[in-house]
Write a protein that holds these residues in place. Sequence first.
Motif, PDB file in Angstrom:
ATOM      1  N   GLN A 151      43.391  28.509  14.139  1.00 51.71           N
ATOM      2  CA  GLN A 151      45.020  28.731  15.129  1.00 51.71           C
ATOM      3  C   GLN A 151      45.116  29.823  16.422  1.00 51.71           C
ATOM      4  O   GLN A 151      45.076  28.947  17.840  1.00 51.71           O
ATOM      5  CB  GLN A 151      46.045  28.267  14.031  1.00 51.71           C
ATOM      6  N   ILE A 152      44.527  30.976  16.012  1.00 52.69           N
ATOM      7  CA  ILE A 152      44.337  31.138  17.063  1.00 52.69           C
ATOM      8  C   ILE A 152      43.264  31.223  18.395  1.00 52.69           C
ATOM      9  O   ILE A 152      43.545  31.386  19.455  1.00 52.69           O
ATOM     10  CB  ILE A 152      43.929  32.806  16.937  1.00 52.69           C
ATOM     11  N   GLY A 153      42.341  30.352  17.407  1.00 51.28           N
ATOM     12  CA  GLY A 153      41.209  29.528  18.732  1.00 51.28           C
ATOM     13  C   GLY A 153      41.916  28.637  19.568  1.00 51.28           C
ATOM     14  O   GLY A 153      41.643  27.954  20.895  1.00 51.28           O
ATOM     15  N   LEU A 154      42.687  27.785  18.845  1.00 46.80           N
ATOM     16  CA  LEU A 154      43.560  26.253  19.584  1.00 46.80           C
ATOM     17  C   LEU A 154      44.028  27.069  20.972  1.00 46.80           C
ATOM     18  O   LEU A 154      44.454  26.582  21.647  1.00 46.80           O
ATOM     19  CB  LEU A 154      44.154  25.321  18.641  1.00 46.80           C
ATOM     20  N   MET A 155      44.716  28.186  20.329  1.00 48.93           N
ATOM     21  CA  MET A 155      45.908  28.398  21.357  1.00 48.93           C
ATOM     22  C   MET A 155      45.267  29.437  22.485  1.00 48.93           C
ATOM     23  O   MET A 155      45.856  28.615  23.112  1.00 48.93           O
ATOM     24  CB  MET A 155      46.170  30.073  20.443  1.00 48.93           C
ATOM     25  N   TYR A 156      43.875  30.031  22.302  1.00 46.71           N
ATOM     26  CA  TYR A 156      43.568  30.603  22.705  1.00 46.71           C
ATOM     27  C   TYR A 156      42.565  29.340  24.319  1.00 46.71           C
ATOM     28  O   TYR A 156      42.873  29.346  25.481  1.00 46.71           O
ATOM     29  CB  TYR A 156      42.455  31.379  22.578  1.00 46.71           C
ATOM     30  N   PHE A 157      41.852  28.341  23.561  1.00 50.19           N
ATOM     31  CA  PHE A 157      42.074  27.246  24.419  1.00 50.19           C
ATOM     32  C   PHE A 157      42.896  26.730  25.009  1.00 50.19           C
ATOM     33  O   PHE A 157      42.180  25.462  25.969  1.00 50.19           O
ATOM     34  CB  PHE A 157      40.019  26.845  23.529  1.00 50.19           C
ATOM     35  N   LEU A 158      44.232  25.653  23.702  1.00 44.28           N
ATOM     36  CA  LEU A 158      45.120  25.120  24.824  1.00 44.28           C
ATOM     37  C   LEU A 158      45.992  25.536  25.408  1.00 44.28           C
ATOM     38  O   LEU A 158      46.807  24.977  26.570  1.00 44.28           O
ATOM     39  CB  LEU A 158      45.099  24.418  23.361  1.00 44.28           C
TER      40      LEU A 158
ATOM     41  N   ILE B  65      43.658  31.939   5.999  1.00 42.01           N
ATOM     42  CA  ILE B  65      42.905  33.007   6.820  1.00 42.01           C
ATOM     43  C   ILE B  65      41.988  32.099   7.983  1.00 42.01           C
ATOM     44  O   ILE B  65      42.656  32.525   9.458  1.00 42.01           O
ATOM     45  CB  ILE B  65      42.328  34.005   6.318  1.00 42.01           C
ATOM     46  N   LEU B  66      41.615  31.093   6.866  1.00 40.07           N
ATOM     47  CA  LEU B  66      41.352  30.173   7.759  1.00 40.07           C
ATOM     48  C   LEU B  66      41.207  29.152   8.872  1.00 40.07           C
ATOM     49  O   LEU B  66      41.316  28.833   9.812  1.00 40.07           O
ATOM     50  CB  LEU B  66      39.770  29.347   6.946  1.00 40.07           C
ATOM     51  N   LEU B  67      42.718  29.253   8.458  1.00 38.28           N
ATOM     52  CA  LEU B  67      44.078  27.801   8.997  1.00 38.28           C
ATOM     53  C   LEU B  67      44.617  29.521  10.544  1.00 38.28           C
ATOM     54  O   LEU B  67      44.139  28.458  11.597  1.00 38.28           O
ATOM     55  CB  LEU B  67      44.566  27.579   8.384  1.00 38.28           C
ATOM     56  N   LEU B  68      44.882  30.502  10.233  1.00 38.13           N
ATOM     57  CA  LEU B  68      45.240  31.483  11.582  1.00 38.13           C
ATOM     58  C   LEU B  68      43.863  31.516  12.376  1.00 38.13           C
ATOM     59  O   LEU B  68      44.189  31.402  13.705  1.00 38.13           O
ATOM     60  CB  LEU B  68      45.353  32.865  10.626  1.00 38.13           C
ATOM     61  N   VAL B  69      42.748  32.100  11.883  1.00 31.58           N
ATOM     62  CA  VAL B  69      41.589  31.943  12.487  1.00 31.58           C
ATOM     63  C   VAL B  69      41.508  30.136  13.581  1.00 31.58           C
ATOM     64  O   VAL B  69      41.154  30.458  15.194  1.00 31.58           O
ATOM     65  CB  VAL B  69      40.049  32.377  12.325  1.00 31.58           C
TER      66      VAL B  69
ATOM     67  N   ILE C 256      52.003  25.436  17.880  1.00 28.40           N
ATOM     68  CA  ILE C 256      50.325  26.715  17.648  1.00 28.40           C
ATOM     69  C   ILE C 256      51.525  27.611  16.292  1.00 28.40           C
ATOM     70  O   ILE C 256      51.041  28.159  15.815  1.00 28.40           O
ATOM     71  CB  ILE C 256      49.998  26.362  18.191  1.00 28.40           C
ATOM     72  N   GLY C 257      52.567  27.948  17.533  1.00 27.08           N
ATOM     73  CA  GLY C 257      53.300  28.685  16.903  1.00 27.08           C
ATOM     74  C   GLY C 257      54.128  29.221  15.606  1.00 27.08           C
ATOM     75  O   GLY C 257      54.018  30.183  14.260  1.00 27.08           O
ATOM     76  N   MET C 258      54.284  28.013  15.578  1.00 22.12           N
ATOM     77  CA  MET C 258      55.103  27.760  14.097  1.00 22.12           C
ATOM     78  C   MET C 258      54.209  27.596  12.807  1.00 22.12           C
ATOM     79  O   MET C 258      54.298  28.076  12.288  1.00 22.12           O
ATOM     80  CB  MET C 258      55.912  26.579  14.413  1.00 22.12           C
ATOM     81  N   THR C 259      52.779  27.539  13.026  1.00 21.79           N
ATOM     82  CA  THR C 259      52.583  26.821  11.899  1.00 21.79           C
ATOM     83  C   THR C 259      51.440  28.221  11.841  1.00 21.79           C
ATOM     84  O   THR C 259      50.906  28.340  10.941  1.00 21.79           O
ATOM     85  CB  THR C 259      51.340  26.334  12.167  1.00 21.79           C
ATOM     86  N   SER C 260      51.147  28.944  12.714  1.00 25.43           N
ATOM     87  CA  SER C 260      50.192  30.377  12.945  1.00 25.43           C
ATOM     88  C   SER C 260      51.392  31.220  11.794  1.00 25.43           C
ATOM     89  O   SER C 260      51.353  32.062  11.062  1.00 25.43           O
ATOM     90  CB  SER C 260      49.777  30.768  13.737  1.00 25.43           C
ATOM     91  N   GLY C 261      52.686  31.322  12.069  1.00 28.44           N
ATOM     92  CA  GLY C 261      53.859  32.275  10.816  1.00 28.44           C
ATOM     93  C   GLY C 261      53.426  31.525  10.325  1.00 28.44           C
ATOM     94  O   GLY C 261      53.515  32.880   9.094  1.00 28.44           O
ATOM     95  N   TYR C 262      53.394  29.955   9.360  1.00 27.08           N
ATOM     96  CA  TYR C 262      53.540  29.677   8.337  1.00 27.08           C
ATOM     97  C   TYR C 262      52.184  29.956   7.698  1.00 27.08           C
ATOM     98  O   TYR C 262      52.168  30.596   6.266  1.00 27.08           O
ATOM     99  CB  TYR C 262      53.469  28.296   8.031  1.00 27.08           C
ATOM    100  N   CYS C 263      50.936  30.640   8.207  1.00 26.06           N
ATOM    101  CA  CYS C 263      49.819  30.993   7.374  1.00 26.06           C
ATOM    102  C   CYS C 263      50.305  32.691   7.097  1.00 26.06           C
ATOM    103  O   CYS C 263      49.572  32.988   5.871  1.00 26.06           O
ATOM    104  CB  CYS C 263      48.963  30.654   8.317  1.00 26.06           C
ATOM    105  N   GLY C 264      50.907  33.378   7.515  1.00 27.60           N
ATOM    106  CA  GLY C 264      51.012  35.018   7.476  1.00 27.60           C
ATOM    107  C   GLY C 264      51.835  34.354   6.651  1.00 27.60           C
ATOM    108  O   GLY C 264      51.871  35.735   5.394  1.00 27.60           O
ATOM    109  N   THR C 265      53.191  33.427   6.428  1.00 28.10           N
ATOM    110  CA  THR C 265      53.927  33.906   5.129  1.00 28.10           C
ATOM    111  C   THR C 265      53.687  33.589   4.117  1.00 28.10           C
ATOM    112  O   THR C 265      53.394  33.793   3.106  1.00 28.10           O
ATOM    113  CB  THR C 265      54.976  32.846   6.105  1.00 28.10           C
TER     114      THR C 265
END
Length: 71
Positions: free
Chosen positions: A62-69, A56-60, A13-22
């Motif tokens: 992924q943050i939810g997934l990171m929190y719950f998983l 932005i939607l994907l980042l939100v 999830i961290g790698m794909t979250s970084g892509y969203c910011g990029t």
Amino acid sequence: PQTASNPAIVAAIGMTSGYCGTLLTPMAANFNSLPVALLEMEDPLGVIKQQAPIAILLLVIQIGLMYFLAF
């Protein structure tokens, strides 16, 4: 209770979250200059403006997934 995060989940999830910011940075403008030219867009930042809501939607999500998983 679990005290540590699952490293596989955090890495994936961290790698794909970084892509969203990029997608929203000036670096994305450099990578997207060719699509702007091919699509004959008048706005050089048009591709980034189109990517922004999805990123932005994907980042939100992924943050939810990171929190719950991961925790």
